[in-house]
Design a protein around this motif. Sequence first.
Motif, PDB file in Angstrom:
ATOM      1  N   ALA A 180      -3.130  14.087  -8.753  1.00 54.14           N
ATOM      2  CA  ALA A 180      -4.113  13.498  -9.860  1.00 54.14           C
ATOM      3  C   ALA A 180      -2.668  12.404 -10.528  1.00 54.14           C
ATOM      4  CB  ALA A 180      -4.429  14.517 -10.845  1.00 54.14           C
ATOM      5  N   VAL A 181      -1.628  12.313 -10.586  1.00 53.91           N
ATOM      6  CA  VAL A 181      -0.220  11.748 -11.432  1.00 53.91           C
ATOM      7  C   VAL A 181      -0.709  10.385 -10.393  1.00 53.91           C
ATOM      8  CG1 VAL A 181       1.647  10.566 -12.007  1.00 53.91           C
ATOM      9  CG2 VAL A 181       0.619  13.173 -12.622  1.00 53.91           C
ATOM     10  N   LEU A 182      -0.379  10.885  -8.737  1.00 59.66           N
ATOM     11  CA  LEU A 182      -0.218   9.896  -7.033  1.00 59.66           C
ATOM     12  C   LEU A 182      -1.174   8.902  -7.325  1.00 59.66           C
ATOM     13  CD1 LEU A 182       2.026  12.806  -5.308  1.00 59.66           C
ATOM     14  CD2 LEU A 182       2.642  10.478  -6.334  1.00 59.66           C
ATOM     15  N   ARG A 183      -2.845   9.516  -7.885  1.00 56.30           N
ATOM     16  CA  ARG A 183      -3.906   9.397  -7.075  1.00 56.30           C
ATOM     17  C   ARG A 183      -3.894   7.924  -8.282  1.00 56.30           C
ATOM     18  NH1 ARG A 183      -6.350  14.606  -5.561  1.00 56.30           N
ATOM     19  NH2 ARG A 183      -6.623  14.360  -8.580  1.00 56.30           N
ATOM     20  N   VAL A 184      -3.587   8.409  -9.618  1.00 58.04           N
ATOM     21  CA  VAL A 184      -3.328   7.497 -10.127  1.00 58.04           C
ATOM     22  C   VAL A 184      -2.875   6.309 -10.367  1.00 58.04           C
ATOM     23  CG1 VAL A 184      -3.249   6.816 -12.866  1.00 58.04           C
ATOM     24  CG2 VAL A 184      -4.116   8.703 -12.318  1.00 58.04           C
ATOM     25  N   LEU A 207      -6.931  -1.975   5.360  1.00 56.72           N
ATOM     26  CA  LEU A 207      -7.526  -1.026   3.164  1.00 56.72           C
ATOM     27  C   LEU A 207      -8.116  -0.636   3.578  1.00 56.72           C
ATOM     28  CD1 LEU A 207      -6.382  -1.948   0.775  1.00 56.72           C
ATOM     29  CD2 LEU A 207      -8.671  -3.159  -0.023  1.00 56.72           C
ATOM     30  N   GLY A 208      -9.275  -0.028   4.652  1.00 57.44           N
ATOM     31  CA  GLY A 208     -10.093   1.267   4.296  1.00 57.44           C
ATOM     32  C   GLY A 208      -9.280   2.300   5.194  1.00 57.44           C
ATOM     33  N   LEU A 209      -8.567   1.638   6.558  1.00 53.95           N
ATOM     34  CA  LEU A 209      -6.948   2.750   6.806  1.00 53.95           C
ATOM     35  C   LEU A 209      -6.319   3.347   6.122  1.00 53.95           C
ATOM     36  CD1 LEU A 209      -5.883   4.485   9.460  1.00 53.95           C
ATOM     37  CD2 LEU A 209      -4.611   2.764   9.978  1.00 53.95           C
ATOM     38  N   LEU A 210      -6.298   2.507   4.547  1.00 58.54           N
ATOM     39  CA  LEU A 210      -5.236   2.398   3.847  1.00 58.54           C
ATOM     40  C   LEU A 210      -5.757   3.372   2.431  1.00 58.54           C
ATOM     41  CD1 LEU A 210      -2.056   2.443   1.940  1.00 58.54           C
ATOM     42  CD2 LEU A 210      -2.815   0.639   1.405  1.00 58.54           C
ATOM     43  N   ASP A 211      -7.251   3.520   2.182  1.00 55.41           N
ATOM     44  CA  ASP A 211      -7.664   3.917   1.772  1.00 55.41           C
ATOM     45  C   ASP A 211      -8.064   5.672   2.182  1.00 55.41           C
ATOM     46  OD1 ASP A 211      -7.674   2.320  -0.339  1.00 55.41           O
ATOM     47  OD2 ASP A 211      -9.877   2.102  -0.085  1.00 55.41           O
ATOM     48  N   ALA A 212      -8.090   5.984   3.578  1.00 56.41           N
ATOM     49  CA  ALA A 212      -8.483   7.128   4.381  1.00 56.41           C
ATOM     50  C   ALA A 212      -7.312   7.861   3.998  1.00 56.41           C
ATOM     51  CB  ALA A 212      -8.762   6.315   5.665  1.00 56.41           C
ATOM     52  N   ILE A 213      -6.480   7.367   4.415  1.00 56.33           N
ATOM     53  CA  ILE A 213      -4.915   8.072   4.143  1.00 56.33           C
ATOM     54  C   ILE A 213      -4.452   8.584   2.647  1.00 56.33           C
ATOM     55  CG2 ILE A 213      -2.667   7.909   4.543  1.00 56.33           C
ATOM     56  CD1 ILE A 213      -3.007   5.653   7.068  1.00 56.33           C
ATOM     57  N   ARG A 229     -13.442  11.535  -2.033  1.00 54.16           N
ATOM     58  CA  ARG A 229     -14.540  10.396  -1.872  1.00 54.16           C
ATOM     59  C   ARG A 229     -13.480   9.608  -1.391  1.00 54.16           C
ATOM     60  NH1 ARG A 229     -18.786   8.971  -4.608  1.00 54.16           N
ATOM     61  NH2 ARG A 229     -18.921   6.934  -6.043  1.00 54.16           N
ATOM     62  N   LEU A 230     -12.329   9.038  -1.523  1.00 58.52           N
ATOM     63  CA  LEU A 230     -10.989   7.649  -1.283  1.00 58.52           C
ATOM     64  C   LEU A 230     -11.271   8.111  -0.244  1.00 58.52           C
ATOM     65  CD1 LEU A 230      -9.482   5.709  -2.171  1.00 58.52           C
ATOM     66  CD2 LEU A 230      -7.433   6.893  -2.610  1.00 58.52           C
ATOM     67  N   ALA A 231     -11.022   9.457   0.665  1.00 59.50           N
ATOM     68  CA  ALA A 231     -11.043   9.315   1.988  1.00 59.50           C
ATOM     69  C   ALA A 231     -12.825   8.977   2.975  1.00 59.50           C
ATOM     70  CB  ALA A 231     -10.579  10.214   2.456  1.00 59.50           C
ATOM     71  N   GLN A 232     -13.343   9.189   2.421  1.00 56.94           N
ATOM     72  CA  GLN A 232     -14.669   8.498   2.557  1.00 56.94           C
ATOM     73  C   GLN A 232     -14.908   7.391   2.940  1.00 56.94           C
ATOM     74  OE1 GLN A 232     -16.693  10.387   4.626  1.00 56.94           O
ATOM     75  NE2 GLN A 232     -17.563   8.780   4.883  1.00 56.94           N
ATOM     76  N   HIS A 233     -13.802   6.967   1.659  1.00 56.87           N
ATOM     77  CA  HIS A 233     -14.688   5.576   1.284  1.00 56.87           C
ATOM     78  C   HIS A 233     -14.020   4.761   2.167  1.00 56.87           C
ATOM     79  CE1 HIS A 233     -15.768   2.126  -1.556  1.00 56.87           C
ATOM     80  NE2 HIS A 233     -13.827   1.510  -0.729  1.00 56.87           N
ATOM     81  N   GLY A 234     -12.540   5.081   2.469  1.00 56.22           N
ATOM     82  CA  GLY A 234     -11.982   4.089   3.368  1.00 56.22           C
ATOM     83  C   GLY A 234     -12.944   5.029   5.197  1.00 56.22           C
ATOM     84  N   ALA A 235     -12.691   5.635   5.148  1.00 51.06           N
ATOM     85  CA  ALA A 235     -13.505   5.897   6.553  1.00 51.06           C
ATOM     86  C   ALA A 235     -14.188   4.887   7.241  1.00 51.06           C
ATOM     87  CB  ALA A 235     -13.982   7.327   6.669  1.00 51.06           C
ATOM     88  N   THR A 236     -15.759   4.519   5.848  1.00 52.22           N
ATOM     89  CA  THR A 236     -16.647   3.800   5.644  1.00 52.22           C
ATOM     90  C   THR A 236     -16.385   3.031   5.998  1.00 52.22           C
ATOM     91  OG1 THR A 236     -17.753   5.112   4.811  1.00 52.22           O
ATOM     92  CG2 THR A 236     -18.745   3.580   4.874  1.00 52.22           C
TER      93      THR A 236
END
Length: 221
Positions: free
Chosen positions: A9-13, A47-53, A62-69
């Motif tokens: 959670a901290v890392l996500r923030v 940027l999407g690849l970074l979000d997916a990883i 949700r973040l992974a799916q957003h990146g994949a999309t």
Amino acid sequence: MSFADLSRAVLRVQYHIGRVPLQLIETQLVARLDSDARLRLFYQRSLGLLDAIAGNVLGSPRLAQHGATKIERSDKLMRAADLDAEANATIAQANSELRDARGGATHATEDAHTEKAQEAKQARDTAEERKRAARQAADQRAGADERRADETAAQRKGAADAAKRVEHAVIRADEKLAEVEAQAKRDDAKDNRSVAARKRVEADRLEALADEEKATRRSAH
């Protein structure tokens, strides 16, 4: 909450905070480029690849799916841009053939060149229409996939099917363009053979007239 969950959670923030400058670059600079510009699509895909990883590592579906999309949308637009380039090349070739047909037209081959010019124009119009349809379909599907991904992360299969349909449409467009080009070449060869045959007939006729004239003169002497 376990220590591992708390750490994630901290890392996500922290990731969202660190991503702010990248988002500003996208909205303030990259967004000013054309929607199908290579640099813009490459940046959005990265940027999407970074979000997916990050989403996979940090346990954020949700973040992974957003990146994949985002990756998928960029790939679709890139394929649409490639189709644009191919269609433009076909149009340029059709224009070149049209200019050649007009420049080399003579009275003996007027009908053949007119038909060839019409076919070249039809090929150009068809390529333009296919280009517009492919881009419109790609934009519509990409936008719909991104909205569905923001609402739920459970529709990955639908997004993958949409990507396959776009890819099949590109393949069919490539095949059709190749068929048009091949047909144009065959017709051009046919026209050349027809012109050569008419020239041979005309040459034979002139030779016969010359022989007849010679015979007439000999008779007169």
